[in-house]
Write a protein that holds these residues in place. Sequence first.
Motif, mmCIF file in Angstrom:
data_model
loop_
_atom_site.group_PDB
_atom_site.id
_atom_site.type_symbol
_atom_site.label_atom_id
_atom_site.label_comp_id
_atom_site.label_asym_id
_atom_site.label_seq_id
_atom_site.Cartn_x
_atom_site.Cartn_y
_atom_site.Cartn_z
ATOM 1 N N PHE A 96 18.015 39.455 36.590
ATOM 2 C CA PHE A 96 17.539 39.303 35.227
ATOM 3 C C PHE A 96 16.376 38.328 35.181
ATOM 4 C CE2 PHE A 96 22.066 40.152 35.245
ATOM 5 C CZ PHE A 96 22.135 41.275 34.441
ATOM 6 N N ARG A 97 15.463 38.558 34.248
ATOM 7 C CA ARG A 97 14.413 37.581 33.976
ATOM 8 C C ARG A 97 14.985 36.585 32.984
ATOM 9 N NH1 ARG A 97 9.914 41.910 32.666
ATOM 10 N NH2 ARG A 97 11.027 41.638 30.738
ATOM 11 N N LEU A 98 14.740 35.323 33.232
ATOM 12 C CA LEU A 98 15.300 34.273 32.387
ATOM 13 C C LEU A 98 14.872 34.437 30.937
ATOM 14 C CD1 LEU A 98 17.104 31.821 32.320
ATOM 15 C CD2 LEU A 98 15.142 30.408 32.933
ATOM 16 N N GLU A 99 13.636 34.827 30.704
ATOM 17 C CA GLU A 99 13.176 35.014 29.323
ATOM 18 C C GLU A 99 13.972 36.103 28.606
ATOM 19 O OE1 GLU A 99 9.247 37.648 30.345
ATOM 20 O OE2 GLU A 99 9.521 35.637 31.157
ATOM 21 N N ASP A 100 14.371 37.157 29.341
ATOM 22 C CA ASP A 100 15.187 38.219 28.739
ATOM 23 C C ASP A 100 16.586 37.713 28.415
ATOM 24 O OD1 ASP A 100 13.026 39.924 29.052
ATOM 25 O OD2 ASP A 100 13.819 40.843 30.891
ATOM 26 N N VAL A 101 17.122 36.863 29.276
ATOM 27 C CA VAL A 101 18.459 36.295 29.037
ATOM 28 C C VAL A 101 18.420 35.415 27.784
ATOM 29 C CG1 VAL A 101 20.268 34.803 29.972
ATOM 30 C CG2 VAL A 101 19.086 36.425 31.471
ATOM 31 N N PHE A 102 17.388 34.579 27.652
ATOM 32 C CA PHE A 102 17.263 33.744 26.451
ATOM 33 C C PHE A 102 17.111 34.606 25.205
ATOM 34 C CE2 PHE A 102 15.741 30.172 29.281
ATOM 35 C CZ PHE A 102 16.819 29.342 29.014
ATOM 36 N N ARG A 103 16.344 35.683 25.297
ATOM 37 C CA ARG A 103 16.146 36.581 24.150
ATOM 38 C C ARG A 103 17.468 37.227 23.741
ATOM 39 N NH1 ARG A 103 12.493 39.822 26.259
ATOM 40 N NH2 ARG A 103 10.845 38.345 25.812
ATOM 41 N N ALA A 104 18.246 37.679 24.726
ATOM 42 C CA ALA A 104 19.547 38.296 24.441
ATOM 43 C C ALA A 104 20.488 37.285 23.803
ATOM 44 C CB ALA A 104 20.156 38.862 25.725
ATOM 45 N N GLU A 105 20.481 36.063 24.322
ATOM 46 C CA GLU A 105 21.355 35.019 23.773
ATOM 47 C C GLU A 105 21.013 34.747 22.309
ATOM 48 O OE1 GLU A 105 22.603 31.090 22.556
ATOM 49 O OE2 GLU A 105 20.539 31.640 22.967
ATOM 50 N N ARG A 106 19.725 34.655 22.002
ATOM 51 C CA ARG A 106 19.314 34.421 20.602
ATOM 52 C C ARG A 106 19.716 35.595 19.715
ATOM 53 N NH1 ARG A 106 14.632 32.561 23.169
ATOM 54 N NH2 ARG A 106 13.547 34.495 22.646
ATOM 55 N N ALA A 107 19.526 36.809 20.199
ATOM 56 C CA ALA A 107 19.870 37.995 19.407
ATOM 57 C C ALA A 107 21.364 38.074 19.143
ATOM 58 C CB ALA A 107 19.399 39.260 20.129
ATOM 59 N N VAL A 108 22.176 37.809 20.148
ATOM 60 C CA VAL A 108 23.628 37.871 19.985
ATOM 61 C C VAL A 108 24.093 36.799 19.010
ATOM 62 C CG1 VAL A 108 25.819 37.485 21.171
ATOM 63 C CG2 VAL A 108 24.088 38.971 22.189
ATOM 64 N N HIS A 109 23.573 35.583 19.150
ATOM 65 C CA HIS A 109 23.992 34.509 18.254
ATOM 66 C C HIS A 109 23.463 34.707 16.839
ATOM 67 C CE1 HIS A 109 25.298 32.538 21.919
ATOM 68 N NE2 HIS A 109 26.144 31.945 21.134
ATOM 69 N N ARG A 110 22.312 35.314 16.704
ATOM 70 C CA ARG A 110 21.778 35.607 15.369
ATOM 71 C C ARG A 110 22.679 36.612 14.670
ATOM 72 N NH1 ARG A 110 17.113 38.185 16.497
ATOM 73 N NH2 ARG A 110 16.312 36.247 17.328
ATOM 74 N N ARG A 111 23.116 37.659 15.407
ATOM 75 C CA ARG A 111 24.013 38.665 14.822
ATOM 76 C C ARG A 111 25.333 38.032 14.414
ATOM 77 N NH1 ARG A 111 22.326 42.018 18.988
ATOM 78 N NH2 ARG A 111 20.840 43.509 18.209
ATOM 79 N N THR A 112 25.869 37.197 15.268
ATOM 80 C CA THR A 112 27.148 36.525 14.979
ATOM 81 C C THR A 112 27.001 35.644 13.753
ATOM 82 O OG1 THR A 112 27.688 36.540 17.325
ATOM 83 C CG2 THR A 112 28.928 35.028 15.934
ATOM 84 N N ARG A 113 25.945 34.859 13.715
ATOM 85 C CA ARG A 113 25.707 33.937 12.595
ATOM 86 C C ARG A 113 25.516 34.726 11.301
ATOM 87 N NH1 ARG A 113 21.676 31.387 14.815
ATOM 88 N NH2 ARG A 113 20.089 32.605 13.775
ATOM 89 N N ASP A 114 24.763 35.826 11.343
ATOM 90 C CA ASP A 114 24.516 36.630 10.153
ATOM 91 C C ASP A 114 25.778 37.304 9.643
ATOM 92 O OD1 ASP A 114 21.882 35.891 10.240
ATOM 93 O OD2 ASP A 114 21.168 37.802 11.051
ATOM 94 N N SER A 115 26.671 37.703 10.533
ATOM 95 C CA SER A 115 27.886 38.391 10.110
ATOM 96 C C SER A 115 28.917 37.438 9.512
ATOM 97 C CB SER A 115 28.510 39.152 11.287
ATOM 98 O OG SER A 115 28.994 38.266 12.257
ATOM 99 N N VAL A 116 28.751 36.137 9.738
ATOM 100 C CA VAL A 116 29.705 35.159 9.246
ATOM 101 C C VAL A 116 29.273 34.593 7.893
ATOM 102 C CG1 VAL A 116 30.757 32.896 9.750
ATOM 103 C CG2 VAL A 116 30.426 34.558 11.569
ATOM 104 N N ARG A 117 28.033 34.793 7.527
ATOM 105 C CA ARG A 117 27.539 34.240 6.262
ATOM 106 C C ARG A 117 28.316 34.730 5.065
ATOM 107 N NH1 ARG A 117 21.125 34.546 7.069
ATOM 108 N NH2 ARG A 117 20.976 32.703 8.353
ATOM 109 N N VAL A 118 28.505 33.844 4.139
ATOM 110 C CA VAL A 118 29.190 34.187 2.891
ATOM 111 C C VAL A 118 28.130 34.260 1.794
ATOM 112 C CG1 VAL A 118 30.898 33.410 1.220
ATOM 113 C CG2 VAL A 118 31.242 32.978 3.662
ATOM 114 N N PRO A 119 28.101 35.356 1.039
ATOM 115 C CA PRO A 119 27.070 35.508 0.002
ATOM 116 C C PRO A 119 27.169 34.486 -1.103
ATOM 117 C CG PRO A 119 28.577 37.389 -0.005
ATOM 118 C CD PRO A 119 28.993 36.461 1.080
#
Length: 61
Positions: A38-61
């Motif tokens: 893996f390229r490290l930049e791709d790993v960082f990008r995946a980590e940000r995307a996964v955590h963004r999805r998790t954070r967005d799904s937990v938000r309360v309106p």
Amino acid sequence: MTAGEAAPEVQVVPATIRKWVQLGHLAPAGRRGRENLFRLEDVFRAERAVHRRTRDSVRVP
């Protein structure tokens, strides 16, 4: 770098890197024998995307 080398960079275990590949969040850049590389930049990008999805799904309106 291998999943084992990349995992500590984003503070996860290597199995998490492999799971991201299974889920389509991360694509290997190549192979060394049986190991995905893996390229490290791709790993960082995946980590940000996964955590963004998790954070967005937990938000309360």
